[in-house]
Scaffold this motif. Structure first.
Motif, PDB file in Angstrom:
ATOM      1  N   PHE A 188      80.783  36.864  29.596  1.00  0.00           N
ATOM      2  CA  PHE A 188      80.710  37.023  28.255  1.00  0.00           C
ATOM      3  C   PHE A 188      81.204  35.626  27.598  1.00  0.00           C
ATOM      4  N   ASP A 189      80.701  35.090  26.679  1.00  0.00           N
ATOM      5  CA  ASP A 189      81.112  33.864  25.811  1.00  0.00           C
ATOM      6  C   ASP A 189      80.746  33.971  24.303  1.00  0.00           C
ATOM      7  N   VAL A 190      81.648  33.340  23.607  1.00  0.00           N
ATOM      8  CA  VAL A 190      81.510  33.493  22.342  1.00  0.00           C
ATOM      9  C   VAL A 190      81.623  32.057  21.985  1.00  0.00           C
ATOM     10  N   HIS A 191      80.867  31.265  20.680  1.00  0.00           N
ATOM     11  CA  HIS A 191      81.372  30.196  20.217  1.00  0.00           C
ATOM     12  C   HIS A 191      81.056  30.181  18.621  1.00  0.00           C
ATOM     13  N   ALA A 192      81.865  29.643  17.923  1.00  0.00           N
ATOM     14  CA  ALA A 192      81.742  29.501  16.297  1.00  0.00           C
ATOM     15  C   ALA A 192      80.624  28.449  16.006  1.00  0.00           C
ATOM     16  N   LEU A 216      80.917  25.034  17.466  1.00  0.00           N
ATOM     17  CA  LEU A 216      82.434  24.300  17.691  1.00  0.00           C
ATOM     18  C   LEU A 216      82.619  24.425  19.319  1.00  0.00           C
ATOM     19  N   ALA A 217      82.655  23.489  20.068  1.00  0.00           N
ATOM     20  CA  ALA A 217      83.133  23.713  21.526  1.00  0.00           C
ATOM     21  C   ALA A 217      83.465  22.347  22.184  1.00  0.00           C
ATOM     22  N   HIS A 218      84.245  22.294  23.191  1.00  0.00           N
ATOM     23  CA  HIS A 218      84.593  21.355  23.945  1.00  0.00           C
ATOM     24  C   HIS A 218      83.309  20.428  24.606  1.00  0.00           C
ATOM     25  N   SER A 219      82.496  21.322  25.257  1.00  0.00           N
ATOM     26  CA  SER A 219      81.521  20.805  25.832  1.00  0.00           C
ATOM     27  C   SER A 219      80.133  20.934  24.789  1.00  0.00           C
ATOM     28  N   ASP A 220      78.965  21.199  25.141  1.00  0.00           N
ATOM     29  CA  ASP A 220      77.762  21.282  24.443  1.00  0.00           C
ATOM     30  C   ASP A 220      77.750  22.751  23.786  1.00  0.00           C
ATOM     31  N   GLY A 221      78.637  23.730  24.187  1.00  0.00           N
ATOM     32  CA  GLY A 221      78.807  25.212  23.754  1.00  0.00           C
ATOM     33  C   GLY A 221      77.709  25.814  24.182  1.00  0.00           C
ATOM     34  N   ASP A 222      76.926  25.827  25.081  1.00  0.00           N
ATOM     35  CA  ASP A 222      75.922  26.727  25.634  1.00  0.00           C
ATOM     36  C   ASP A 222      76.426  28.022  25.955  1.00  0.00           C
ATOM     37  N   ILE A 252      74.679  29.357  29.295  1.00  0.00           N
ATOM     38  CA  ILE A 252      75.466  29.025  30.593  1.00  0.00           C
ATOM     39  C   ILE A 252      76.689  29.328  30.797  1.00  0.00           C
ATOM     40  N   HIS A 253      77.626  29.343  30.044  1.00  0.00           N
ATOM     41  CA  HIS A 253      78.998  29.729  30.131  1.00  0.00           C
ATOM     42  C   HIS A 253      79.103  31.163  30.336  1.00  0.00           C
ATOM     43  N   ALA A 254      78.337  32.123  29.904  1.00  0.00           N
ATOM     44  CA  ALA A 254      78.404  33.458  30.463  1.00  0.00           C
ATOM     45  C   ALA A 254      77.871  33.482  31.770  1.00  0.00           C
ATOM     46  N   ASP A 279      87.617  31.698  36.216  1.00  0.00           N
ATOM     47  CA  ASP A 279      86.541  31.589  35.262  1.00  0.00           C
ATOM     48  C   ASP A 279      86.124  30.241  34.742  1.00  0.00           C
ATOM     49  N   ILE A 280      85.395  30.108  33.739  1.00  0.00           N
ATOM     50  CA  ILE A 280      84.902  28.605  33.694  1.00  0.00           C
ATOM     51  C   ILE A 280      85.870  27.751  33.437  1.00  0.00           C
ATOM     52  N   GLY A 281      86.769  28.226  32.468  1.00  0.00           N
ATOM     53  CA  GLY A 281      87.844  27.479  31.730  1.00  0.00           C
ATOM     54  C   GLY A 281      89.047  26.940  33.022  1.00  0.00           C
ATOM     55  N   GLN A 282      89.090  27.836  34.086  1.00  0.00           N
ATOM     56  CA  GLN A 282      89.939  27.531  35.124  1.00  0.00           C
ATOM     57  C   GLN A 282      89.269  26.249  35.846  1.00  0.00           C
ATOM     58  N   PHE A 335      86.638  24.147  34.830  1.00  0.00           N
ATOM     59  CA  PHE A 335      86.391  23.177  33.939  1.00  0.00           C
ATOM     60  C   PHE A 335      87.223  23.072  32.752  1.00  0.00           C
ATOM     61  N   PRO A 336      88.532  22.825  32.660  1.00  0.00           N
ATOM     62  CA  PRO A 336      89.289  22.957  31.799  1.00  0.00           C
ATOM     63  C   PRO A 336      89.114  22.321  30.369  1.00  0.00           C
ATOM     64  N   PRO A 337      89.227  23.005  29.185  1.00  0.00           N
ATOM     65  CA  PRO A 337      88.748  22.300  27.890  1.00  0.00           C
ATOM     66  C   PRO A 337      90.026  21.158  27.582  1.00  0.00           C
ATOM     67  N   SER A 338      90.860  21.260  28.171  1.00  0.00           N
ATOM     68  CA  SER A 338      91.936  20.062  28.164  1.00  0.00           C
ATOM     69  C   SER A 338      91.448  18.734  28.826  1.00  0.00           C
ATOM     70  N   GLN A 382      87.048  14.953  30.496  1.00  0.00           N
ATOM     71  CA  GLN A 382      85.642  14.615  31.482  1.00  0.00           C
ATOM     72  C   GLN A 382      84.594  15.610  30.955  1.00  0.00           C
ATOM     73  N   TRP A 383      85.042  16.713  30.464  1.00  0.00           N
ATOM     74  CA  TRP A 383      84.177  17.790  29.852  1.00  0.00           C
ATOM     75  C   TRP A 383      83.701  17.686  28.571  1.00  0.00           C
ATOM     76  N   LYS A 384      84.350  16.562  27.972  1.00  0.00           N
ATOM     77  CA  LYS A 384      84.105  16.709  26.212  1.00  0.00           C
ATOM     78  C   LYS A 384      82.484  16.256  26.296  1.00  0.00           C
ATOM     79  N   ALA A 409      75.645  21.036  34.281  1.00  0.00           N
ATOM     80  CA  ALA A 409      76.563  20.538  35.301  1.00  0.00           C
ATOM     81  C   ALA A 409      77.599  21.591  35.843  1.00  0.00           C
ATOM     82  N   PHE A 410      77.968  22.465  34.661  1.00  0.00           N
ATOM     83  CA  PHE A 410      78.739  23.404  35.243  1.00  0.00           C
ATOM     84  C   PHE A 410      77.909  24.420  36.064  1.00  0.00           C
ATOM     85  N   LEU A 411      76.986  24.788  35.657  1.00  0.00           N
ATOM     86  CA  LEU A 411      75.986  26.129  36.466  1.00  0.00           C
ATOM     87  C   LEU A 411      75.597  25.167  37.847  1.00  0.00           C
TER      88      LEU A 411
HETATM   89  C1  CDI Z   1      82.905  25.022  28.899  1.00  0.00           C
HETATM   90  C2  CDI Z   1      84.667  24.398  28.437  1.00  0.00           C
HETATM   91  C3  CDI Z   1      84.520  23.014  29.136  1.00  0.00           C
HETATM   92  O1  CDI Z   1      85.888  22.593  29.193  1.00  0.00           O
HETATM   93  O2  CDI Z   1      84.607  24.462  27.218  1.00  0.00           O
HETATM   94  P1  CDI Z   1      84.068  24.935  25.631  1.00  0.00           P
HETATM   95  O3  CDI Z   1      82.626  24.023  25.857  1.00  0.00           O
HETATM   96  O4  CDI Z   1      84.975  24.904  24.879  1.00  0.00           O
HETATM   97  O5  CDI Z   1      83.445  26.389  26.122  1.00  0.00           O
HETATM   98  P2  CDI Z   1      84.210  27.757  26.769  1.00  0.00           P
HETATM   99  O6  CDI Z   1      83.159  28.659  26.649  1.00  0.00           O
HETATM  100  O7  CDI Z   1      85.438  27.657  25.663  1.00  0.00           O
HETATM  101  O8  CDI Z   1      84.737  27.577  28.071  1.00  0.00           O
HETATM  102  C4  CDI Z   1      85.814  26.908  28.453  1.00  0.00           C
HETATM  103  C5  CDI Z   1      85.556  25.482  29.248  1.00  0.00           C
HETATM  104  O9  CDI Z   1      85.353  25.593  30.689  1.00  0.00           O
END
Ligand code: CDI
Ligand SMILES: Nc1ccn([C@@H]2O[C@H](COP(=O)(O)O)[C@@H](O)[C@H]2O)c(=O)n1
Length: 159
Positions: free
Chosen positions: A9-13, A34-40, A43-45, A58-61, A63-66, A69-71, A77-79
């Motif tokens: 499950f994923d949400v972006h504002a 609003l997202a660190h990546s392209d906010g898809d 694909i995140h879900a 999970d995805i944040g572990q 590909f950390p938003p900190s 390189q993922w900005k 690429a995550f998929l």
């Molecule tokens: C995709 C990542 C990449 O840094 O950041 P966001 O694009 O902000 O998206 P989110 O759904 O919060 O997942 C966390 C991260 O893995």
């Protein structure tokens, strides 16, 4: 046959912008996300569902938003990396089913293109990838047009 199930499950504002990216497809819109990546969110879900099926976190572990390189990263690429992670462990996606929740943009017209891209990245048949969409009948944050959500279910099949 060995099988595993996972859900994500994923949400972006929504924020300023002129497009959203869903399932790897750039869709012209009067808002961005609003997202660190392209906010898809599709694909995140999907990535979270694949990781969850094998209890790989999970995805944040992965590909950390900190991590700079993922900005602005292309979420495909995550998929592809998640597909490698499951492949290395002897699994492949049997099928995937994703539901996008938003009032706008209309997702249906773009679903065939999304299915093609996602199936290609996963190395599976397009008929094994489903993209659906629903409004939330103007209720909640999606209904007010504040954000976009997606949920995914995948079945993994042991090789
Ligand atoms: C995709 C990542 C990449 O840094 O950041 P966001 O694009 O902000 O998206 P989110 O759904 O919060 O997942 C966390 C991260 O893995
Ligand atoms: N962002 C969306 C939302 C919905 N759809 C399609 O419209 C149908 C009706 O939606 P309801 O929420 O009123 O049930 C839905 O089944 C989708 O086919 C869409 O394409 N994009």
């Amino acid at each position: 046959m060995n099988i595993r199930i996972g859900q994500g499950f994923d949400v972006h504002a929504f924020g300023d912008g002129d497009h959203v990216v869903l399932g790897g497809v750039r869709i012209a819109h009067d808002r961005g996300v609003l997202a660190h990546s392209d906010g898809d969110v599709v694909i995140h879900a999907l990535c979270d569902a694949m990781l969850g099926a094998l209890a790989l976190g999970d995805i944040g572990q992965h590909f950390p938003p900190s991590d700079p390189q993922w900005k602005g990263a292309d979420s495909r690429a995550f998929l592809r990396r998640c597909n490698e992670l499951i492949g290395e462990r002897g699994w492949r996606v049997g099928n995937a089913d994703v539901t996008v929740v938003c009032e706008r943009p209309k997702v249906g017209p773009h679903a065939p293109a999304m299915r093609g891209l996602l199936a290609g990245d996963l190395g599976i048949d397009i008929d094994a990838v489903s993209i659906k969409a629903t409004t939330s009948e103007k209720l909640g944050f999606t209904g007010r047009g504040e954000g976009i959500a997606a949920q995914a279910v995948v079945l993994l099949v042991g090789r």
